[in-house]
Scaffold this active site. Structure first.
Site, PDB file in Angstrom:
ATOM      1  CG  ASP A 112      -2.014  -1.020   1.151  1.00  0.00           C
ATOM      2  OD1 ASP A 112      -2.052  -1.767   0.151  1.00  0.00           O
ATOM      3  OD2 ASP A 112      -2.818  -1.097   2.089  1.00  0.00           O
ATOM      4  NE  ARG A 139      -3.954   1.629 -22.410  1.00  0.00           N
ATOM      5  CZ  ARG A 139      -4.145   2.922 -22.120  1.00  0.00           C
ATOM      6  NH1 ARG A 139      -4.932   3.655 -22.846  1.00  0.00           N
ATOM      7  NH2 ARG A 139      -3.516   3.462 -21.123  1.00  0.00           N
ATOM      8  NE  ARG A 147     -17.704  -3.389 -23.940  1.00  0.00           N
ATOM      9  CZ  ARG A 147     -17.569  -4.709 -23.939  1.00  0.00           C
ATOM     10  NH1 ARG A 147     -16.515  -5.266 -23.377  1.00  0.00           N
ATOM     11  NH2 ARG A 147     -18.482  -5.468 -24.502  1.00  0.00           N
ATOM     12  CE  LYS A 199      -8.670   8.483 -22.960  1.00  0.00           C
ATOM     13  NZ  LYS A 199      -7.453   8.845 -22.294  1.00  0.00           N
ATOM     14  NE  ARG A 229     -18.943  -5.654 -20.398  1.00  0.00           N
ATOM     15  CZ  ARG A 229     -20.011  -5.171 -21.015  1.00  0.00           C
ATOM     16  NH1 ARG A 229     -20.594  -4.075 -20.561  1.00  0.00           N
ATOM     17  NH2 ARG A 229     -20.503  -5.770 -22.090  1.00  0.00           N
ATOM     18  CG  HIS A 235      -5.770 -11.036  -2.572  1.00  0.00           C
ATOM     19  ND1 HIS A 235      -7.139 -10.889  -2.477  1.00  0.00           N
ATOM     20  CD2 HIS A 235      -5.265 -10.768  -1.352  1.00  0.00           C
ATOM     21  CE1 HIS A 235      -7.441 -10.553  -1.231  1.00  0.00           C
ATOM     22  NE2 HIS A 235      -6.334 -10.472  -0.530  1.00  0.00           N
TER      23      HIS A 235
HETATM   24  O1  F6P Z   1      -2.469  -3.900   3.391  1.00  0.00           O
HETATM   25  C1  F6P Z   1      -2.230  -4.565   2.209  1.00  0.00           C
HETATM   26  C2  F6P Z   1      -3.514  -5.009   1.589  1.00  0.00           C
HETATM   27  O2  F6P Z   1      -3.200  -5.681   0.404  1.00  0.00           O
HETATM   28  C3  F6P Z   1      -4.534  -3.906   1.296  1.00  0.00           C
HETATM   29  O3  F6P Z   1      -4.265  -3.217   0.117  1.00  0.00           O
HETATM   30  C4  F6P Z   1      -5.811  -4.683   1.262  1.00  0.00           C
HETATM   31  O4  F6P Z   1      -6.898  -3.898   1.600  1.00  0.00           O
HETATM   32  C5  F6P Z   1      -5.586  -5.730   2.293  1.00  0.00           C
HETATM   33  O5  F6P Z   1      -4.199  -5.920   2.406  1.00  0.00           O
HETATM   34  C6  F6P Z   1      -6.258  -7.024   1.984  1.00  0.00           C
HETATM   35  O6  F6P Z   1      -6.135  -7.846   3.066  1.00  0.00           O
HETATM   36  P1  F6P Z   1      -6.656  -9.348   3.074  1.00  0.00           P
HETATM   37  O7  F6P Z   1      -5.807 -10.111   2.117  1.00  0.00           O
HETATM   38  O8  F6P Z   1      -6.470  -9.781   4.475  1.00  0.00           O
HETATM   39  O9  F6P Z   1      -8.079  -9.290   2.633  1.00  0.00           O
END
Ligand code: F6P
Length: 305
Positions: A112, A139, A147, A199, A229, A235
């Site tokens: 973050d 993109r 879109r 654009k 969309r 993750h």
């Molecule tokens: O703090 C890092 C982070 O990836 C945040 O960006 C995100 O909100 C959070 O962890 C997600 O946490 P978890 O994997 O526990 O849902």
């Protein structure tokens, strides 16, 4: 994280310090899930995402019983210092440990980039590069179909991932938790303006903290009549092989932490300030408030048209 673990392990052992790996963060310190590491334990890990030591949130460590148990474990095994890699929560745990008599060092590790005391946190560069690559792919389809793609990136309470990724992909609008937004003014008007200058497809980047990409996308479709969309990157941003920048800064920070320990300096946070690795006191670090780079944000909006 693996690059930090490697640097700490190797520079400690080469200076005659024994290194123990603690699995699953403070949970492992409480349960004693700890093993001795050697120079080869950290071979072949610098290019790997995640962490070989695993990680976990530890509600137990927030209690005085949890901390007492961890201190007992440290004393039994002969651990004099804990090096914690993580965010504010990990640093608060480290401070509690240091107050209970176990020295600590903290290294900022979170995608973050939300740690006030440091200009940079390990993992950020890898995350923004991943987000950029993914959005470049999104993109292609937005462009082919004329879109709008509304993409959510991570960063709980911090808009740095959104801001940097938004600049890198030329997003028409970037919405972050630090800047209050208005759909009409900050999204629709910007789309209309860029439409007038030719654009035909649009990328809108939204920080996950705002929790509303569906509404934003529906709003764009309804008001503008542009097919829209949503994509939640999620993750994928937290994994994968780390970038050069992350590997280098992580290695530097790990070595620097051990160099301080060798000088008898403890309870510090290793940080990046003006492109240099320096250290500050844990209490001072935890009192600081993260400042959003408003100037960069304004510049981004100026050229993302
Ligand atoms: O703090 C890092 C982070 O990836 C945040 O960006 C995100 O909100 C959070 O962890 C997600 O946490 P978890 O994997 O526990 O849902």
């Amino acid at each position: 994280m693996n690059a930090v673990i490697r640097a700490v392990t190797r520079s400690s052992i080469l200076n005659g310090i024994r290194v123990m790996g603690v699995r699953r963060g403070y949970n492992g310190l409480i349960s004693g899930d700890i093993f001795e590491m050697n120079l080869r334990t950290v071979s072949d890990i610098i290019h790997r995402g995640g962490t070989i030591l695993y990680t976990a949130r530890s509600p137990e460590f927030k209690t005085s019983d949890g901390i007492s148990r961890a201190v007992e474990v440290c004393n039994d095994i002969g651990i004099d210092c804990v090096i914690a890699i993580g965010g504010d929560g990990s640093f608060r745990g480290a401070r509690a440990l240091s107050e209970a008599g176990i020295a600590c060092m903290c290294i900022p590790g979170t995608i973050d980039n939300d740690i006030a005391c440091s200009d940079y946190t390990v993992g950020f560069d890898t995350a923004i590069n991943t987000a950029m690559e993914m959005i470049d792919k999104v993109r292609d389809t937005a462009q082919s179909h004329d879109r709008c793609s509304v993409v959510e990136v991570m960063g709980r309470r911090c808009g740095d991932i959104a801001l940097h990724t938004g600049i890198a992909v030329g997003a028409t609008a970037i919405l972050v938790p630090e800047v209050k937004y208005d759909l009409e003014r900050d999204v629709i008007e910007r789309i209309k303006f860029t439409q007038r200058i030719g654009k035909k497809h649009f990328i809108i980047i939204v920080s996950e903290g705002l929790k509303n990409i569906a509404k934003i996308s529906e709003g764009i479709q309804k008001i503008m009549g542009i097919e829209s969309r949503t994509t939640i990157l999620g993750h994928v941003q937290r994994g994968g092989s780390p970038t050069v920048r992350d590997r280098v800064i992580a290695s530097e920070m790990g070595c620097y932490a051990v160099e301080l320990l060798l000088k008898g300096i403890e309870n510090r946070v290793i940080v990046v300030k003006k492109s240099e690795i320096v250290d500050i006191d844990i209490n001072e670090a935890l009192d600081m408030k993260k400042k959003f780079n408003r100037e960069l944000y304004e510049r981004a909006l100026k050229i993302s048209i």
